[in-house]
Enzyme design. Structure first.
Site, mmCIF file in Angstrom:
data_model
loop_
_atom_site.group_PDB
_atom_site.id
_atom_site.type_symbol
_atom_site.label_atom_id
_atom_site.label_comp_id
_atom_site.label_asym_id
_atom_site.label_seq_id
_atom_site.Cartn_x
_atom_site.Cartn_y
_atom_site.Cartn_z
ATOM 1 C CG HIS A 57 -2.076 -0.939 1.139
ATOM 2 N ND1 HIS A 57 -3.154 -0.883 1.994
ATOM 3 C CD2 HIS A 57 -2.333 -1.959 0.274
ATOM 4 C CE1 HIS A 57 -4.028 -1.824 1.665
ATOM 5 N NE2 HIS A 57 -3.547 -2.504 0.629
ATOM 6 C CD GLU A 59 -1.932 4.166 3.351
ATOM 7 O OE1 GLU A 59 -1.635 3.468 2.356
ATOM 8 O OE2 GLU A 59 -3.089 4.270 3.776
ATOM 9 C CB CYS A 87 -6.577 -0.489 5.164
ATOM 10 S SG CYS A 87 -4.878 -1.136 5.178
ATOM 11 C CB CYS A 90 -2.053 1.762 6.134
ATOM 12 S SG CYS A 90 -1.537 0.854 4.648
#
Lengths: 156, 156
Positions: A57, A59, A87, A90
Site C-alpha cells: 500500500h 503508506e 486501512c 496502514c
C-alpha cells in the site's frame, strides 16, 4: 488557520501526484508522502498488483522509504499525507512507526481505521497515539478512485 | 484432533526457528511462516532494527515472501503461523492478503489484534475474515521473548 490548511493542501497535492502514478500503472490510485521539517522524506503509491504484494500500500511504501532516508525506524516528528483513509494494516503501521500526524483525503467507510470503522491511531492502550485529520482535498482524492473503477469496469 | 494439533506444532516449530534467527541478530525474536498445501511458501522474522523499517515485522516479511513465491498477492488457502499474536498492522495485513487461517503462539495483551485488544480478523465489515487460533507452543514462544529482553537489560 489558513496557512495550516494551505500547508496540508501543499503536501496532499504531493500525495495526489503519487496517486496519479498508481492510476497510470493500473493500480488503485492511492498515494502518500511522509514529511519531516517541511521536507518530503518518503513517497509511495499503491503497487499491490505490479509487485504481487498485498502489503504494498502507498503508506507502507512511503513509511519504509522515509525510515530508510533517515536511517531510523522511529519516524518521530513526521507527518504522513495519504489520499485515502488508511486501512487497518496502514493505521497500525502509523502507530508502529511513531508517526506524529496523519492527514488523509477521502474517508473510507469500508475499511478505514482512522475514524470510520475503528480509530486505531488514538487508542491509548497502544504505545503511541497520533493526531488524525481527514477530508483534505477530499473531492479530487475520491474522484480519481471513482475514475479508476469506472475505467476498470469498461475493460471487463 | 491430535493430528491437527501435531500439524500446528510442526509449522509453529518452523516459525520458532525464524524467531531464533531474530534472537541471534539482536531483534525482538518473533518469527512467521506461510503454509500452502502443506508446503512453506514464505518465511520471515522481525528485522525492524537491521532494516531500519518499522514495517519489517515477521508476518509482513513472510506474507510478502509468500506472495512473491506464488506470484499472486491473494494468499488464498494459506495459513500463517507466527510466534506472537499479530499487532494491528499485521492483523490488517492478514485480512488484506486473504489469508485463510492465522495460528499464533504467545498472546499479546499490549498490542495483539487477533483477540486481545481487537479481533480484526473476524470483523465481517471487512472484505475478508479468517480463522484464528492462539496459544500453540505458547511457553517457548513467550520464553524466547522474555529471554531477549533480559539480555537487553543486562546490556544497558
Amino acid at each position: 488557520m489558513t496557512s495550516i490548511k494551505n500547508n496540508h493542501e501543499k503536501w496532499m497535492k504531493a500525495a495526489f501526484r503519487e496517486a496519479e502514478k498508481a492510476f497510470e500503472q493500473d493500480e488503485v490510485p492511492i498515494g502518500a508522502v511522509v514529511v519531516k521539517n517541511g521536507i518530503i522524506i518518503g513517497r509511495g503509491y499503491n503497487q499491490c498488483e505490479s509487485l504481487n504484494d498485498p502489503t504494498a500500500h502507498a503508506e507502507i511504501i512511503a513509511i519504509t522509504s522515509a525510515a530508510n532516508t533517515i536511517k531510523n525506524w522511529r519516524l518521530k516528528d513526521c507527518q504522513l499525507y495519504v489520499t485515502k483513509e488508511p486501512c487497518p494494516m496502514c493505521a497500525g503501521a502509523l502507530v508502529n512507526a511513531r508517526i506524529n500526524m496523519v492527514v488523509f483525503g477521502m474517508y473510507d467507510e469500508k475499511e478505514g481505521c482512522c475514524g470510520s470503522l475503528y480509530q486505531l491511531c488514538r487508542d491509548n492502550r497502544f504505545k503511541h497515539q497520533l493526531t488524525v485529520k481527514g477530508g483534505i482535498m477530499e473531492d479530487p482524492c475520491t474522484l480519481i478512485i471513482h475514475e479508476f473503477f469506472k475505467k476498470q469496469r469498461k475493460k471487463d
